[in-house]
Design a protein around this motif. Sequence first.
Motif, PDB file in Angstrom:
ATOM      1  N   THR A 260       0.837  -1.194   0.000  1.00 35.25           N
ATOM      2  CA  THR A 260       0.000   0.000   0.000  1.00 35.25           C
ATOM      3  C   THR A 260       0.878   1.251   0.000  1.00 35.25           C
TER       4      THR A 260
ATOM      5  N   SER B  68      -0.617  -3.889   8.742  1.00 32.73           N
ATOM      6  CA  SER B  68      -1.396  -3.589   7.530  1.00 32.73           C
ATOM      7  C   SER B  68      -2.245  -2.341   7.720  1.00 32.73           C
ATOM      8  N   SER B  69      -2.862  -2.241   8.875  1.00 32.84           N
ATOM      9  CA  SER B  69      -3.697  -1.074   9.179  1.00 32.84           C
ATOM     10  C   SER B  69      -2.854   0.204   9.199  1.00 32.84           C
TER      11      SER B  69
ATOM     12  N   ARG C 270      -1.947   1.278   5.684  1.00 32.81           N
ATOM     13  CA  ARG C 270      -3.051   1.957   4.989  1.00 32.81           C
ATOM     14  C   ARG C 270      -3.160   3.407   5.447  1.00 32.81           C
TER      15      ARG C 270
END
Length: 103
Positions: free
Chosen positions: A26, A57-58, A61
Motif C-alpha cells: 500500500t 497492515s492497518s 493503509r
Amino acid sequence: MKLLLIPLLCAGPLVIVPSAPVQASTVERACRQSDRSASSPSLCRCIGKVAKASLSSSEQRTVAKWFDDPHQAQVIRQSDSRSDERLWLRYKAFGERAARTCS
C-alpha cells in the motif's frame, strides 16, 4: 546428457508452478502515485518493503494516505490519543529505518 535426464524422468512428472506476481505494498503504491520529484520506482519499492517489515497492515493503509494529505500526519503527531501516539512512534521508527535502508 542422457545420464542426467534419466533420474529426472524416473522421478515422475515435473510440475511447474508459476510464481505469483509480487504485489506492491500500500505504501509503495502511494509513493509511486505521489507527485514528489524524488520518488522513483526503486525508491518506492524499498520504502514499501521497509513499511511491510515495520508497520501493521492497518498502519500501512493509514500512512499511505499521508502521501496525498501530509497534514493528516501532523494531526496524528499532535493528537492526545494514546493509539495515535503509538502510531506516530512506529511511523517515526519506520521513517528512520527507511532513510537508512533506502538512501
